[in-house]
Design an enzyme around this catalytic site. Structure first.
Site, PDB file in Angstrom:
ATOM      1  N   ARG A  82      50.660  42.688  26.535  1.00 52.38           N
ATOM      2  CA  ARG A  82      51.061  43.555  27.643  1.00 52.38           C
ATOM      3  C   ARG A  82      50.611  42.739  28.901  1.00 52.38           C
ATOM      4  O   ARG A  82      49.653  42.030  28.770  1.00 52.38           O
ATOM      5  CB  ARG A  82      50.320  44.783  27.579  1.00 52.38           C
ATOM      6  CG  ARG A  82      51.235  45.786  27.109  1.00 52.38           C
ATOM      7  CD  ARG A  82      50.136  47.107  26.887  1.00 52.38           C
ATOM      8  NE  ARG A  82      49.576  47.253  28.176  1.00 52.38           N
ATOM      9  CZ  ARG A  82      48.533  48.706  28.333  1.00 52.38           C
ATOM     10  NH1 ARG A  82      48.599  49.197  27.356  1.00 52.38           N
ATOM     11  NH2 ARG A  82      47.923  48.565  29.486  1.00 52.38           N
TER      12      ARG A  82
ATOM     13  N   ARG B  13      39.896  56.307  42.288  1.00 55.15           N
ATOM     14  CA  ARG B  13      39.463  54.974  41.918  1.00 55.15           C
ATOM     15  C   ARG B  13      39.179  54.352  43.284  1.00 55.15           C
ATOM     16  O   ARG B  13      38.532  53.107  43.243  1.00 55.15           O
ATOM     17  CB  ARG B  13      40.552  54.090  41.480  1.00 55.15           C
ATOM     18  CG  ARG B  13      40.393  54.047  39.861  1.00 55.15           C
ATOM     19  CD  ARG B  13      41.545  53.010  39.591  1.00 55.15           C
ATOM     20  NE  ARG B  13      41.705  52.404  38.295  1.00 55.15           N
ATOM     21  CZ  ARG B  13      42.149  52.997  37.079  1.00 55.15           C
ATOM     22  NH1 ARG B  13      42.272  54.156  37.046  1.00 55.15           N
ATOM     23  NH2 ARG B  13      42.386  52.211  35.980  1.00 55.15           N
TER      24      ARG B  13
ATOM     25  N   ARG C 143      44.238  42.411  22.085  1.00 54.83           N
ATOM     26  CA  ARG C 143      45.342  43.396  21.866  1.00 54.83           C
ATOM     27  C   ARG C 143      46.601  42.660  22.017  1.00 54.83           C
ATOM     28  O   ARG C 143      46.994  42.351  23.025  1.00 54.83           O
ATOM     29  CB  ARG C 143      45.244  44.599  22.625  1.00 54.83           C
ATOM     30  CG  ARG C 143      46.325  45.777  22.357  1.00 54.83           C
ATOM     31  CD  ARG C 143      45.982  47.076  23.292  1.00 54.83           C
ATOM     32  NE  ARG C 143      45.853  46.738  24.584  1.00 54.83           N
ATOM     33  CZ  ARG C 143      45.538  47.987  25.489  1.00 54.83           C
ATOM     34  NH1 ARG C 143      45.448  49.246  24.679  1.00 54.83           N
ATOM     35  NH2 ARG C 143      45.490  47.673  26.609  1.00 54.83           N
TER      36      ARG C 143
ATOM     37  N   LYS D 167      37.632  54.573  28.898  1.00 58.82           N
ATOM     38  CA  LYS D 167      37.533  55.899  29.658  1.00 58.82           C
ATOM     39  C   LYS D 167      38.764  56.937  28.706  1.00 58.82           C
ATOM     40  O   LYS D 167      38.365  58.272  28.447  1.00 58.82           O
ATOM     41  CB  LYS D 167      38.370  55.865  31.060  1.00 58.82           C
ATOM     42  CG  LYS D 167      37.446  55.089  31.999  1.00 58.82           C
ATOM     43  CD  LYS D 167      37.864  55.349  33.312  1.00 58.82           C
ATOM     44  CE  LYS D 167      38.934  54.355  33.580  1.00 58.82           C
ATOM     45  NZ  LYS D 167      39.269  53.162  33.400  1.00 58.82           N
TER      46      LYS D 167
ATOM     47  N   ARG E  75      41.932  42.732  37.442  1.00 59.69           N
ATOM     48  CA  ARG E  75      41.528  44.398  37.414  1.00 59.69           C
ATOM     49  C   ARG E  75      40.154  44.455  37.370  1.00 59.69           C
ATOM     50  O   ARG E  75      39.698  45.390  38.201  1.00 59.69           O
ATOM     51  CB  ARG E  75      42.056  44.907  36.164  1.00 59.69           C
ATOM     52  CG  ARG E  75      43.559  45.098  35.932  1.00 59.69           C
ATOM     53  CD  ARG E  75      44.184  45.204  34.755  1.00 59.69           C
ATOM     54  NE  ARG E  75      43.864  46.358  34.216  1.00 59.69           N
ATOM     55  CZ  ARG E  75      44.175  46.621  32.771  1.00 59.69           C
ATOM     56  NH1 ARG E  75      44.449  45.767  32.108  1.00 59.69           N
ATOM     57  NH2 ARG E  75      43.723  48.009  32.357  1.00 59.69           N
TER      58      ARG E  75
END
Ligand code: ATP
Ligand code: MG
Length: 260
Positions: free
Chosen positions: A201, A134, A168, A57, A212
């Site tokens: 993270r 959301r 990541r 996004k 999520r």
């Protein structure tokens, strides 16, 4: 979307008591020759970008802003991260939810995003909302204040998202970011400059990414139907932002043409 829907939209706006409805109505009615004096406000558009967490996004929003500079970008994730960084009361509350990959409660989110958006709405400027709404509760709260003209729905496969996010790694003290696919460290698991260990993270860990995605299916995916029913949504399928974006761009251009 089409000009024929403008009157029903205006009628809907009249029936609610949102603070910005009168401005919105004057914008829509300005397309009638009798109302040309309101044409200064004809320019404002409200666009949303919907999609799974980590579905790009932010990347697509950045490209939209370059090609359509009239939009102001309001990203709920960026607003939240600012509060977390500054350790505000809201930031402290939100951090716990974010860490666990859960949604921050609706009342906090509606207050935060509407407060930020008001400055633009009051000036009759265009907004690109990223990451909000959301949930259906958030979408309904938003519809009290503005009519959404365009919804870009990014439909990205779950495998692509899990691969991308879990790839990541960061060096926490410096904030340096690595990706095993695009920018691997010289030595696996270690920062190039200090040789210190890299970490993930919290919200990029595989179990959090999965949480999520489940949260998305449960709370956010009903919004696709919600905006489809309003006739303002277009879905874009794919795995790479560079391939998806040109299609988004030409759809938005078409929408702008219809609004003129
Ligand atoms: P992307 O990578 O596609 O930009 P993302 O889901 O990874 O999306 P953000 O949109 O930046 O990242 O959101 C980060 C976190 O902030 C979410 O996991 C959630 O906890 C919280 N959050 C952001 N927007 C909302 C919202 N509208 N309602 C509830 N929680 C939100
Ligand atoms: Mg984001």
């Amino acid at each position: 979307m089409s000009s024929s829907s403008a009157s029903s939209v205006a009628a809907k706006a009249v029936s609610t008591s949102g603070q910005y409805n009168s401005r919105y109505i004057s914008k829509k009615m300005s397309s009638s020759p009798m109302m040309m004096e309101a044409s200064a406000e004809e320019e404002s558009h409200f666009a949303l970008i919907l999609g799974k967490p980590g579905g790009g996004k932010g990347t697509i929003s950045g490209k939209i802003l370059k090609d359509f500079p009239q939009f102001h970008h309001v990203s709920s994730g960026d607003l939240l991260r600012n509060h977390v960084r500054k350790e505000t009361t809201l930031g402290i509350k939100a951090a716990q939810y974010m860490k666990e990959g859960k949604l921050v409660p609706d009342d906090l989110m509606v207050g935060l995003v509407m407060d930020e958006s008001t400055q633009y709405l009051e000036k009759g400027e265009s907004l690109l909302l990223d990451g909000f709404p959301r949930t259906v509760v958030q979408a309904k709260a938003l519809s009290d204040s503005v009519h959404i003209d365009m919804v870009v729905n990014l439909d990205i496969p779950n495998e692509t998202i899990v691969e991308r996010l879990t790839d990541r790694w960061i060096h926490e003290p410096s904030g340096r970011i690595y990706s095993y696919a695009y920018k691997p460290p010289k030595v696996e698991g270690l920062d190039d400059e200090t040789g210190e260990p890299l970490v993930q993270r919290h919200d990029d860990k595989p179990e959090t990414v999965r949480a999520r995605l489940e949260q998305y299916d449960e709370s956010t995916s009903p919004l696709v139907q919600y905006y489809e029913n309003n006739g303002v949504l277009k879905s874009f399928h794919g795995t790479q932002s560079d391939v998806i974006y040109p299609k988004v761009k030409s759809w938005l251009e078409k929408c702008f043409d219809h609004h003129q």
